[in-house]
Design a protein around this motif. Structure first.
Motif, PDB file in Angstrom:
ATOM      1  N   HIS A 509       0.830  -1.201   0.000  1.00  0.00           N
ATOM      2  CA  HIS A 509       0.000   0.000   0.000  1.00  0.00           C
ATOM      3  C   HIS A 509       0.868   1.256   0.000  1.00  0.00           C
ATOM      4  O   HIS A 509       2.007   1.252   0.469  1.00  0.00           O
ATOM      5  CB  HIS A 509      -0.920   0.013   1.216  1.00  0.00           C
ATOM      6  CG  HIS A 509      -2.020  -1.014   1.150  1.00  0.00           C
ATOM      7  ND1 HIS A 509      -3.091  -0.903   0.295  1.00  0.00           N
ATOM      8  CD2 HIS A 509      -2.198  -2.179   1.833  1.00  0.00           C
ATOM      9  CE1 HIS A 509      -3.892  -1.950   0.463  1.00  0.00           C
ATOM     10  NE2 HIS A 509      -3.367  -2.749   1.386  1.00  0.00           N
ATOM     11  N   ASP A 531      -5.370   4.483   0.289  1.00  0.00           N
ATOM     12  CA  ASP A 531      -5.010   4.662  -1.119  1.00  0.00           C
ATOM     13  C   ASP A 531      -6.091   4.148  -2.077  1.00  0.00           C
ATOM     14  O   ASP A 531      -5.828   3.945  -3.261  1.00  0.00           O
ATOM     15  CB  ASP A 531      -3.671   3.981  -1.417  1.00  0.00           C
ATOM     16  CG  ASP A 531      -3.710   2.472  -1.172  1.00  0.00           C
ATOM     17  OD1 ASP A 531      -4.807   1.940  -0.911  1.00  0.00           O
ATOM     18  OD2 ASP A 531      -2.643   1.847  -1.232  1.00  0.00           O
ATOM     19  N   LYS A 532      -7.323   3.863  -1.537  1.00  0.00           N
ATOM     20  CA  LYS A 532      -8.498   3.463  -2.327  1.00  0.00           C
ATOM     21  C   LYS A 532      -8.387   2.043  -2.881  1.00  0.00           C
ATOM     22  O   LYS A 532      -9.148   1.670  -3.767  1.00  0.00           O
ATOM     23  CB  LYS A 532      -8.737   4.438  -3.492  1.00  0.00           C
ATOM     24  CG  LYS A 532      -8.891   5.894  -3.078  1.00  0.00           C
ATOM     25  CD  LYS A 532      -8.989   6.808  -4.272  1.00  0.00           C
ATOM     26  CE  LYS A 532      -7.654   6.853  -4.990  1.00  0.00           C
ATOM     27  NZ  LYS A 532      -7.649   7.826  -6.094  1.00  0.00           N
ATOM     28  N   THR A 533      -7.458   1.246  -2.375  1.00  0.00           N
ATOM     29  CA  THR A 533      -7.263  -0.100  -2.900  1.00  0.00           C
ATOM     30  C   THR A 533      -7.480  -1.149  -1.806  1.00  0.00           C
ATOM     31  O   THR A 533      -7.322  -0.877  -0.619  1.00  0.00           O
ATOM     32  CB  THR A 533      -5.851  -0.290  -3.483  1.00  0.00           C
ATOM     33  OG1 THR A 533      -4.889  -0.174  -2.436  1.00  0.00           O
ATOM     34  CG2 THR A 533      -5.566   0.718  -4.566  1.00  0.00           C
ATOM     35  N   THR A 546      -4.574  -6.741  -6.520  1.00  0.00           N
ATOM     36  CA  THR A 546      -5.016  -5.436  -6.022  1.00  0.00           C
ATOM     37  C   THR A 546      -6.335  -5.054  -6.676  1.00  0.00           C
ATOM     38  O   THR A 546      -6.490  -5.167  -7.904  1.00  0.00           O
ATOM     39  CB  THR A 546      -3.959  -4.357  -6.300  1.00  0.00           C
ATOM     40  OG1 THR A 546      -2.735  -4.734  -5.665  1.00  0.00           O
ATOM     41  CG2 THR A 546      -4.406  -3.009  -5.736  1.00  0.00           C
ATOM     42  N   THR A 548      -8.863  -1.840  -7.157  1.00  0.00           N
ATOM     43  CA  THR A 548      -9.065  -0.395  -7.028  1.00  0.00           C
ATOM     44  C   THR A 548     -10.562  -0.138  -6.931  1.00  0.00           C
ATOM     45  O   THR A 548     -11.314  -0.404  -7.873  1.00  0.00           O
ATOM     46  CB  THR A 548      -8.455   0.353  -8.222  1.00  0.00           C
ATOM     47  OG1 THR A 548      -7.066   0.039  -8.300  1.00  0.00           O
ATOM     48  CG2 THR A 548      -8.636   1.850  -8.063  1.00  0.00           C
ATOM     49  N   SER A 551     -12.221   5.751  -8.210  1.00  0.00           N
ATOM     50  CA  SER A 551     -11.274   6.685  -8.824  1.00  0.00           C
ATOM     51  C   SER A 551     -11.293   8.043  -8.150  1.00  0.00           C
ATOM     52  O   SER A 551     -10.491   8.913  -8.474  1.00  0.00           O
ATOM     53  CB  SER A 551     -11.587   6.849 -10.323  1.00  0.00           C
ATOM     54  OG  SER A 551     -12.906   7.350 -10.493  1.00  0.00           O
TER      55      SER A 551
END
Length: 668
Positions: A509, A531-533, A546, A548, A551
């Motif tokens: 991350h 980190d939005k993941t 990973t 996501t 956005s």
């Protein structure tokens, strides 16, 4: 004849002399008679056979190298060979020293002979000098005689003849001197050549000995390496055998325990089967009665209500005795669903709660509502995490007041565990988790540590240190042998409870890791970050994937939860939404929308059909997992709800909030 032939003949002669010398030494008890010929014989033997000794040594080295290939089977033979080689080396070293002594003795003898010859030459020179002095004396006497006997006339010829004889004698003496000098020169040159040859032979032999010693040292080092490798191999084998024995013992113990549990469960299953058959018969009879009641609803409503109450009581008693409420909920709901609207007031009167809170439902036909059971008060600051013990009797809560409270749900009494943040101003408890056996509680704190607590005694067992920032989340593996943690330092760490240390650190991350979760089978570790993941780590396959999630700039993953069967992963986002993911394909299944602010926590019910969520909008919501439909919503506090957790039987939902309280709700 060649020089080699002369040396061989000399060797045999010396051998014969050594035998005679040995006999003489035995008779006369003088070792010199045997030592000198024996030493010369050994020296000639070494001079005649250096190549043979070297080839023999080379064969021994090749034999030693060939024995290395069978080091495991022939280790003891190799050891004996080494002992023999060491003895041979000691003998060779002794022979070398004896040879050096013999050469030194030979040189001393040669020097003594040279000195004796020089002394003899000096004696001869003295003799000549004496004769010359005598001649001088005779000449003087002759002159005196001539002067005294002037009267006697000596002819010149006589004097010439005497002088010529005298000159001849002098020439003979000079020739003798020249012969002596030439013989001395020849002898000295020969002795020097012999000494040079002896020194050269000694140097060659010492060089050969040094090379042989180097080869033996190489062989010794190889043997040391072999011994070390064999020792390491034996130690590793012993460790592996011990581990295998321990694993075998553990497995046999587990199998014995499983067999005992199976033996215990078998009669229980038989009872359940019998009870289920009876229940099916009862339900069939009740269904027939319900069909008759439907036909006569308008005329016999009072009788139907009494019949419904009796059916409800019998079903409750049966489910309480068998403890199979979760498995029969769907069948009972299907049976009672046509009568939900008509008998809503009757069913609600059979439920007793401390207090009711207004609820909202997405469906008017849905009977299940979130109702308030009670409130647990005791923390001095917001409650950030709640967790049920595996047996459902204990609830643990972690707060920003640096304390952990252990609640006995039967008595609603609590114990307080303190220890985080004692030496720092920051020590809030961000996450608590029970071990699968319910004996240990783990807590992650702002003080960068993870602590393990004994539930029975309330004593701190161990502290894990290694994170460089706050610890936001902790979770046990399904087997209870590992602990995973997520931190503000952007890492996910795995800790071994058996070894008491960190065993791995994931650095995938790029921002704070806010949550971690194990799949039910323990093969997958998921982590969510700012980190939005979402990072999916397949522990057995050493594979990382990973996801996501969004956005948008602000899309922190605040919470993760696996479904009980491990096929679905739920994520709570800062974007007011909940997302469900297929864990096999890592594709999004659906998005659940309904909250008005950040969603901070999600939890699956034990049967996996319902998902609970907590939000900054001060509400707790329930969702159908299959359809994504919102079941109910309740405002349970006057502040943010930080954490939700289902009890193991799925009957109670706990919510920790910012108003310092924990609210308990009943759930079907």
């Amino acid at each position: 004849m060649s020089k080699r032939s002369w040396l061989e003949i000399s060797e045999y002669i010396c051998l014969g002399l050594s035998v005679l010398g040995t006999i003489t030494a035995t008779v006369t008890q003088q070792v010199v008679y045997a030592a000198i010929p024996l030493s010369l014989s050994m020296a000639l033997n070494l001079a005649n056979r250096p190549r043979f000794n070297y080839s023999q040594s080379q064969q021994q080295i090749e034999q030693l190298q060939s024995s290395l290939q069978n080091m495991t089977d022939n280790f003891y033979q190799v050891t004996e060979t080494m002992d023999t080689s060491n003895q041979r080396l000691q003998q060779i070293d002794a022979w070398r020293q004896q040879l050096i002594q013999i050469i030194d003795q030979k040189i001393e003898i040669s020097i003594q002979e040279l000195t004796a010859n020089i002394n003899q030459f000096n004696q001869q020179i003295q003799v000549v000098n004496n004769r010359l002095t005598r001649l001088d004396n005779s000449l003087q006497n002759l002159n005196q005689t001539i002067h005294q006997q002037g009267e006697e006339l000596i002819t010149v010829q006589e004097l010439k003849s005497e002088f010529s004889q005298f000159n001849q004698q002098i020439e003979v003496v000079n020739s003798r001197f020249e012969q002596i000098e030439n013989s001395i020169k020849n002898w000295s040159e020969n002795s020097q050549k012999q000494l040079a040859e002896l020194r050269q032979n000694q140097e060659n032999q010492s060089l050969e000995f040094s090379q042989f010693n180097q080869q033996i040292e190489v062989v010794n080092s190889r043997f040391e390496q072999i011994e070390n490798s064999i020792k390491d191999w034996s130690e590793n084998s012993q460790k592996q055998l011990a581990e295998l024995r321990q694993n075998q013992e553990n497995q046999s113990l587990e199998f014995a325990q499983l067999s005992q549990k199976i033996e215990i469960v078998k009669p229980r299953f038989e009872q359940i089967d019998n009870s289920t058959q009876q229940l099916h018969q009862t339900i069939g009879k009740q269904a027939e009665e319900l069909e008759q009641v439907k036909q006569n609803q308008d005329t016999e409503s009072s009788k139907f209500n009494n019949l419904f109450n009796s059916i409800n009581d019998s079903i409750k008693q049966s489910l309480t005795a068998l403890d199979v409420l979760t498995e029969l909920d769907s069948s009972l709901d299907a049976l009672l669903k046509p009568l939900q609207t008509e008998n809503q007031s009757t069913s609600q009167t059979n439920l007793e709660f401390n207090q009711a809170i207004p609820t909202t439902s997405s469906s008017d036909q849905n009977l299940e509502k979130l109702l308030f059971v009670g409130t647990l008060k005791g923390h001095n600051h917001k409650v950030l995490s709640v967790a049920f013990s595996p047996d459902g009797r204990i609830l643990a809560s972690g707060s920003d007041d640096k304390t952990i409270k252990i609640w006995d749900l039967a008595t609603q009494q609590h114990r307080t565990l303190e220890g985080h943040g004692e030496s720092s101003w920051s020590g809030g408890i961000n996450s608590v988790a029970f071990s699968p056996d319910g004996k240990i509680l783990a807590s992650g704190s702002d003080d960068k540590t993870i602590k393990l607590w004994d539930i029975n005694t309330g004593i701190e067992i161990f502290t894990f240190t290694g994170h460089e920032e706050k610890v936001y989340s902790v979770v046990f593996s399904p087997l209870g042998k590992m602990l995973a943690s997520g931190s503000k330092d952007k890492t996910v760490k795995l800790w071994s409870l058996e070894q008491g240390k960190e065993i791995h650190s994931f650095k995938g991350h790029t921002d704070d890791v806010l949550c971690v979760a194990f799949s039910p089978d323990g093969k997958i570790l998921a982590s969510g970050s700012k980190d939005k993941t979402i990072t999916i780590v397949y522990l057995g396959q050493q594979k990382v994937q990973t996801i996501t999630t969004d956005s948008d700039w602000f899309a922190d993953i605040n919470s993760l939860a696996f479904s009980p069967y491990g096929k679905i992963l739920a994520s709570a986002s800062q974007k007011k939404k909940i997302q469900l993911w297929d864990i096999e394909t890592c594709q999004k299944i659906r998005t659940l929308k309904g909250h008005d602010d950040d969603v901070l926590s999600v939890a699956f019910s034990p049967n996996g059909k319902i998902l609970a969520s907590a939000s900054k909008d001060k509400t707790v919501k329930l969702w159908f997992v299959d359809s994504g439909e919102e079941i109910s919503s309740v405002k349970c506090a006057d502040d943010t709800v930080y954490s939700v957790a289902f009890s193991p039987d799925g009957k109670i939902l706990a919510a920790g909030s910012g108003d310092k309280t924990i609210t308990l709700f009943p759930c079907k």
